[in-house]
Design an enzyme around this catalytic site. Sequence first.
Site, mmCIF file in Angstrom:
data_model
loop_
_atom_site.group_PDB
_atom_site.id
_atom_site.type_symbol
_atom_site.label_atom_id
_atom_site.label_comp_id
_atom_site.label_asym_id
_atom_site.label_seq_id
_atom_site.Cartn_x
_atom_site.Cartn_y
_atom_site.Cartn_z
ATOM 1 N N GLY A 69 0.963 -1.319 -0.084
ATOM 2 C CA GLY A 69 -0.290 -0.050 -0.055
ATOM 3 C C GLY A 69 0.743 1.273 0.018
ATOM 4 O O GLY A 69 0.709 2.218 -1.037
ATOM 5 N N HIS A 70 1.826 1.126 1.037
ATOM 6 C CA HIS A 70 2.760 2.422 1.025
ATOM 7 C C HIS A 70 3.596 2.421 -0.239
ATOM 8 O O HIS A 70 3.668 3.571 -0.765
ATOM 9 C CB HIS A 70 3.866 2.416 2.075
ATOM 10 C CG HIS A 70 2.930 2.287 3.258
ATOM 11 N ND1 HIS A 70 3.257 0.993 4.016
ATOM 12 C CD2 HIS A 70 2.552 2.880 4.195
ATOM 13 C CE1 HIS A 70 2.755 1.231 5.571
ATOM 14 N NE2 HIS A 70 2.208 2.322 5.392
ATOM 15 N N ASP B 62 -7.545 4.272 4.584
ATOM 16 C CA ASP B 62 -7.894 5.275 5.822
ATOM 17 C C ASP B 62 -8.681 6.561 5.528
ATOM 18 O O ASP B 62 -8.326 7.896 5.394
ATOM 19 C CB ASP B 62 -6.628 6.083 6.478
ATOM 20 C CG ASP B 62 -5.498 4.700 6.866
ATOM 21 O OD1 ASP B 62 -6.049 3.689 7.493
ATOM 22 O OD2 ASP B 62 -4.516 4.807 6.710
#
EC number: 6.3.2.1
Lengths: 280, 280
Positions: free
Chosen positions: B36-37, B150
């Site tokens: 994801g990062h 998020d």
Amino acid sequence: MKIIETIAQMRQEITIARKAGQTVGFVPTMGYLHEGHLSLIEAAKEKHDVVVVSIFVNPLQFGPNEDLERYPRDFERDERLAKHIGTDILFYPTVQEMYPETMPMTIHVTKGVEVLCGESRPGHFDGVATVVMKLFQIVQPDEAFFGQKDAQQIAVIMNMVSAFNLPLQIVACPTVREEDGLAKSSRNVYLSDQERQEAPLLYETLQFGAELIKSGEKKRDRVLDQMKARLDNGTGRLDYLTILSYPSLNETQTLHGAIIIAVAYFYQNARLIDNYILEA
Amino acid sequence: MKIIETIAQMRQEITIARKAGQTVGFVPTMGYLHEGHLSLIEAAKEKHDVVVVSIFVNPLQFGPNEDLERYPRDFERDERLAKHIGTDILFYPTVQEMYPETMPMTIHVTKGVEVLCGESRPGHFDGVATVVMKLFQIVQPDEAFFGQKDAQQIAVIMNMVSAFNLPLQIVACPTVREEDGLAKSSRNVYLSDQERQEAPLLYETLQFGAELIKSGEKKRDRVLDQMKARLDNGTGRLDYLTILSYPSLNETQTLHGAIIIAVAYFYQNARLIDNYILEA
């Protein structure tokens, strides 16, 4: 002098200045300019290529029973003064431009606000920090200039710069006074003739306290008691009179090191503040 | 790849990049990097000359009973991954560097935090907004990249950029998933084997709810009831499951327009979140 009313235009001007390698000095004000403000603009001019002055009466820093509605305003006069002294950009946004909707978050100040004006004006410094953060992001100055009269404001803003790592410096400039010693303030116009005549009492009392300390008095309460006795001669009402360490703003019974003697005093239609910083 | 540990050095690097006319893309993380990062870093690389990745496990956004102490950390692995994917600058400050003293003020978020993770993690988004504001001031990026997983964090940060007029853009990137659908998360390492096997249930349930809505179900409660029945098969404990308008995060009984279905679910040692955004 350019007068700019929108954030987008302000940003554009700053981008151009930055690209040209110019430095930016910033003087945020609530308008109704007096010589105190002008001295800040002059200080900014001495050091920077572009000087931006903002005029914005910030609703967020006024309490419900304070003087937001009748805070003095005179844009044409401000424009003339700002231009005459050599301001490059006058940023003059509307409340709608600065707060198109209720702020979804604000800066909440927890340190250095339990004393002085923070104590008598709850929420005031949250409003100050929030609007100054916005203005700093819009103007992106190298340095911002504030008057020493608002000593607690300077302390809060310096804390903000350091806490949020803002890429700019704060410059504190000396309080400018009338010939009789009264600190210049936009709110002085709300003094009656009699109050105006009496008002130098505040600075006289600060000087008197400073002299007591300089001549060796180390007991905080003894200095304050003698000062209060003098202020009792006034026709207004004392909000606070205190001595704190500076800039940390802590109370100590024995005076030593850098200290601030600070006063806030209510007249009929104006609350005045003043202070004196010295080495005890 | 440069590894930078101090704010002063970070500022210096950015000043150099700026002077050279380079644009800066920024990916703030708490480390323990996963795909994801890495997808955020890739997105930043595509658009910017200089890509800064920060790794900082921010104490301010953890509650007293949360997992700050045991939040997974592996700097050597992070360094390898960040370098391999082409990060230019890895900003890796200590807690002492970021918070040399207790913050004298913080950002206090009042909108969009009475729901979702804001409700179950009081103060969490104050901590997020405060550290992200600091990081933005230090790195001064043109754009900052965040993962859609998020979703509430992105909403809060977009609100912050707009409320404080920050001179940068936020880019939201799609959630990256394991092959079985589980959203990538640093906290997935804390799942037991059995929990890991079961955890795709979260995304399956979100997909199931989305299908119900797409096939015409307009009643919020009916969708939620059916979804909850599915989640009851899990061995963990539901924190929340809700459907809100997006990005405004309001509750409406009849579903229409852009909405978010969001879930948070406790396993033994990890609280997982996931969401699904769609047009109802």
